[in-house]
Scaffold this motif. Sequence first.
Motif, PDB file in Angstrom:
ATOM      1  N   ALA A   1      43.546  41.739  42.618  1.00  0.00           N
ATOM      2  CA  ALA A   1      42.393  42.290  41.908  1.00  0.00           C
ATOM      3  C   ALA A   1      42.197  43.766  42.259  1.00  0.00           C
ATOM      4  O   ALA A   1      42.232  44.157  43.425  1.00  0.00           O
TER       5      ALA A   1
ATOM      6  N   LYS B   1      40.363  47.633  40.353  1.00  0.00           N
ATOM      7  CA  LYS B   1      39.663  48.235  39.221  1.00  0.00           C
ATOM      8  C   LYS B   1      40.674  48.976  38.352  1.00  0.00           C
ATOM      9  O   LYS B   1      41.525  49.709  38.857  1.00  0.00           O
TER      10      LYS B   1
ATOM     11  N   THR C   1      37.387  44.851  36.977  1.00  0.00           N
ATOM     12  CA  THR C   1      38.190  44.356  38.089  1.00  0.00           C
ATOM     13  C   THR C   1      39.082  43.237  37.568  1.00  0.00           C
ATOM     14  O   THR C   1      38.592  42.174  37.148  1.00  0.00           O
TER      15      THR C   1
ATOM     16  N   SER D   1      39.360  38.872  37.699  1.00  0.00           N
ATOM     17  CA  SER D   1      39.604  38.192  38.967  1.00  0.00           C
ATOM     18  C   SER D   1      39.041  39.015  40.110  1.00  0.00           C
ATOM     19  O   SER D   1      38.982  40.239  40.047  1.00  0.00           O
ATOM     20  N   GLU D   2      38.642  38.306  41.169  1.00  0.00           N
ATOM     21  CA  GLU D   2      38.234  38.950  42.413  1.00  0.00           C
ATOM     22  C   GLU D   2      39.234  38.627  43.527  1.00  0.00           C
ATOM     23  O   GLU D   2      38.973  38.917  44.695  1.00  0.00           O
TER      24      GLU D   2
ATOM     25  N   ALA E   1      41.756  39.367  45.766  1.00  0.00           N
ATOM     26  CA  ALA E   1      42.315  40.633  46.247  1.00  0.00           C
ATOM     27  C   ALA E   1      43.346  40.459  47.350  1.00  0.00           C
ATOM     28  O   ALA E   1      43.871  41.442  47.871  1.00  0.00           O
TER      29      ALA E   1
END
Length: 300
Positions: free
Chosen positions: A209, A211, A241, A258-259, A261
């Motif tokens: 994830a 930006k 994101t 999605s988050e 990361a």
Amino acid sequence: MKTTLSINPLENEAIYILREVAAQFERPVLLFSGGKDSITLVRLAQKAFYPAKIPFPLLHVDTGHNFPETIAFRDALVEELGLELIVRNVQDAIDEGKVVEESGKYASRNILQTTTLLDAIEEFKFDACIGGARRDEEKARAKERIFSVRDDFGQWDEKNQRPELFDMLNGQIELGQNVRVFPISNWTELDVWSYIQKEKIEIPSIYFAHKRKVFLRDGLIWSFDDDKVYRDEEEIVEERTVRFRTVGDMSCTAAVLSEAADIDTVVEEIRVSTISERGARIDDKRSEAAMEKRKQQGYF
């Protein structure tokens, strides 16, 4: 790298297949896109032939529309491992008039890769091309054998395939033929991600994830790059994101919100997902049998 006794049957199978390729063919090559599956193949090949180097080159068919993160990762990996990389460009085939570039909203260079691939096979006389396709990805890929014979035109006949019984892999081919080899054919997307997690394999940042400037079209999220991705004036660019579950061309691969990361959260996200990773590949949606037709013509 150190090797340890493996109790992973999928890893063992893939290593066996790679060793069979080295034993049965004279000029194999590993098809490398910079995506997670081909990166996994590189790790498996390292294990298969350790402590020697990987005994065949990598071939990247560069469309010119790749994600920059993928190309940067490719070059760094090749340098780190001391691998031989062959790059052939779709743009050359366009310039030579061998293929005609598409235009319009859904234009893509994805199909054009086939000509460049077949030209490279002929140029280097490759008799086996190792790829990262998996049977769970798409129904046409589910039909293919691990050793998939292509005729002297590079074409695949899905109705005339060899049986593969008791793990016996038949690499005998006639003059002009070549074989596509799929060592992780029996893996799932979750298997690949779990292996990357276990082996601590580095992958391009695009899979996590981050930006990114994107725009929406047909309910899908497209990466903003007006030089490579067609965009109508009313399609507004915004920052979201996102991450990518599969990596193809920028012009045919959509992102997902999605988050996730890091690798642990990616694996958990895949574990609960009910949507195929190729659900974000617009080139697979052109027709009911889009992938099968491309493979019949010599596609990856």
